[in-house]
Design an enzyme around this catalytic site. Structure first.
Site, mmCIF file in Angstrom:
data_model
loop_
_atom_site.group_PDB
_atom_site.id
_atom_site.type_symbol
_atom_site.label_atom_id
_atom_site.label_comp_id
_atom_site.label_asym_id
_atom_site.label_seq_id
_atom_site.Cartn_x
_atom_site.Cartn_y
_atom_site.Cartn_z
ATOM 1 N N LYS A 1 0.843 -1.195 0.000
ATOM 2 C CA LYS A 1 0.000 0.000 0.000
ATOM 3 C C LYS A 1 0.880 1.247 0.000
ATOM 4 O O LYS A 1 2.048 1.206 0.391
ATOM 5 C CB LYS A 1 -0.906 0.018 1.238
ATOM 6 C CG LYS A 1 -1.842 -1.181 1.349
ATOM 7 C CD LYS A 1 -2.944 -1.119 0.300
ATOM 8 C CE LYS A 1 -3.959 -2.226 0.486
ATOM 9 N NZ LYS A 1 -3.551 -3.512 -0.065
ATOM 10 N N ASP A 2 0.287 2.368 -0.450
ATOM 11 C CA ASP A 2 1.003 3.640 -0.454
ATOM 12 C C ASP A 2 1.540 3.950 0.936
ATOM 13 O O ASP A 2 0.843 3.774 1.938
ATOM 14 C CB ASP A 2 0.067 4.782 -0.877
ATOM 15 C CG ASP A 2 -0.383 4.659 -2.314
ATOM 16 O OD1 ASP A 2 0.164 5.364 -3.161
ATOM 17 O OD2 ASP A 2 -1.286 3.843 -2.574
ATOM 18 N N ARG A 3 2.774 4.457 0.976
ATOM 19 C CA ARG A 3 3.308 4.881 2.271
ATOM 20 C C ARG A 3 2.731 6.233 2.676
ATOM 21 O O ARG A 3 2.309 6.420 3.822
ATOM 22 C CB ARG A 3 4.833 4.961 2.214
ATOM 23 C CG ARG A 3 5.410 5.531 3.507
ATOM 24 C CD ARG A 3 6.908 5.438 3.605
ATOM 25 N NE ARG A 3 7.355 5.978 4.882
ATOM 26 C CZ ARG A 3 8.564 5.822 5.371
ATOM 27 N NH1 ARG A 3 9.464 5.132 4.700
ATOM 28 N NH2 ARG A 3 8.883 6.346 6.539
#
Length: 337
Positions: free
Chosen positions: A76-78
């Site tokens: 997932k996006d940080r």
């Protein structure tokens, strides 16, 4: 992404994406429930500004396991607030006390058991809630929103796929041209994925430029909506009938994810792919498994609201599709560094 064609036109507005972590919320949808029993401890975790792999490694370390005994469905996006499942293989062991787990930006929302390992790729999709700051309600933007709702958006791979400043693609091209050798398995995977994504994007972009993003051509490879089943428009079915089914969202046009033995579609696709022989040779040499991917994507449950500080979006995308590809059709993105 700037050189890739827009399904609509170049947006007129600019908006700020990810000015705050809470401006980009992702909630994972595995498509199945935890069993409540089994040898795996399953944790549903909310992360803020946290790397998926690192969080998983820290959870494994907390219970004395190797990272090999940890699983998750997808990265997932940080720079976001994200919610997802992790699992830890702990057969015959008591449930750990995760109240003592302390990591900045990480909150454990649920702990249960599961009978199988959560494996990479084993998810249906993701729910997104996005705030585009500084976006202003205009007729132009409202038309774009309606068009995305009705017709979808180009299913491009976006910057995350290519690494910072396109590093993974640059290295893939150097590898394809014999300038470097790549032995590290992780790097090989990243570079090959970037190469395949680049060819896919360029095929999609050129098809849009030629006004053929919603036009069935002879020998196109079509996907049944909501499935991974494909068939070729080879003349057995009338093209006009297939066109009607496409317009009714029963079918989707696809573009190639190049592999070792690739079935290419229409004449246009063959000509486009020929332009990238070095990358294609690399993917065939490395025996990548061929696949197809929808050329356009439609967001499910797509809703929007103009608020005081911008535009709020809520929608669902199947696994592998990028929210930033949708946003790109609405506004020119300024991303907070």
């Amino acid at each position: 992404m700037l050189e890739l064609a827009y399904l609509q036109t170049l947006p007129q507005q600019r908006a700020l994406l990810k000015a705050d972590y809470a401006d980009f919320i992702v909630k994972e949808d595995l498509g199945y429930a935890m069993t409540g029993e089994g040898e795996f401890v399953a944790l549903y975790v909310r992360k803020t500004d946290a790397n998926t792999l690192f969080v998983g490694e820290q959870l494994a370390k907390f219970v004395g396991l190797s990272p090999r005994n940890m699983g998750y469905a997808g990265l997932k996006d940080r720079k976001a607030v994200t919610e997802q499942w992790f699992c830890l293989q702990m057969p015959g062991k008591a449930m750990p006390d995760f109240s003592r787990f302390n990591m900045a930006g990480v909150e454990i929302l649920q702990v249960t058991r599961h009978s199988r390992k959560i494996r990479t790729g084993s998810l249906n999709g993701n729910h997104f809630e996005i705030l585009l700051r500084n976006a202003v309600e205009t007729d132009e933007l409202k038309v774009r929103l309606e068009n995305i709702k009705n017709f979808g958006f180009p299913n491009y791979f976006t910057e995350q796929r290519f690494g910072k400043d396109g590093h993974n693609l640059t290295q893939a091209m150097r590898w394809a041209n014999g300038e470097i050798k790549v032995k590290d398995r992780k790097k090989r995977s990243f570079y090959l994925s970037a190469a395949r994504s680049e060819v896919f994007n360029l095929v999609v972009s050129e098809r849009i430029r030629q006004g053929l993003a919603n036009q069935v051509l002879a020998h196109d490879i079509l996907q049944l909506a909501g499935t991974h089943s494909w068939f070729t428009a080879d003349g057995k079915e009338d093209l006009a009938l297939l066109q009607t089914r496409l317009e009714n969202h029963d079918l989707q046009l696809t573009a190639p994810l190049i592999g070792e033995t690739q079935q290419l579609a229409c004449e246009l696709e063959n000509k486009l792919v020929e332009r990238h022989q070095s990358l294609i040779s690399l993917m065939k040499r490395e025996r990548m498994k061929p696949a197809r991917r929808p050329l356009l994507m439609q967001a499910r449950d797509f809703h929007w609201e103009f608020v005081e500080n911008g535009l709020k979006l809520k929608f669902y995308l199947p696994a592998g599709s990028y929210a930033t590809a949708l946003v790109r059709e609405l506004v020119n993105i300024d991303e907070n560094e």
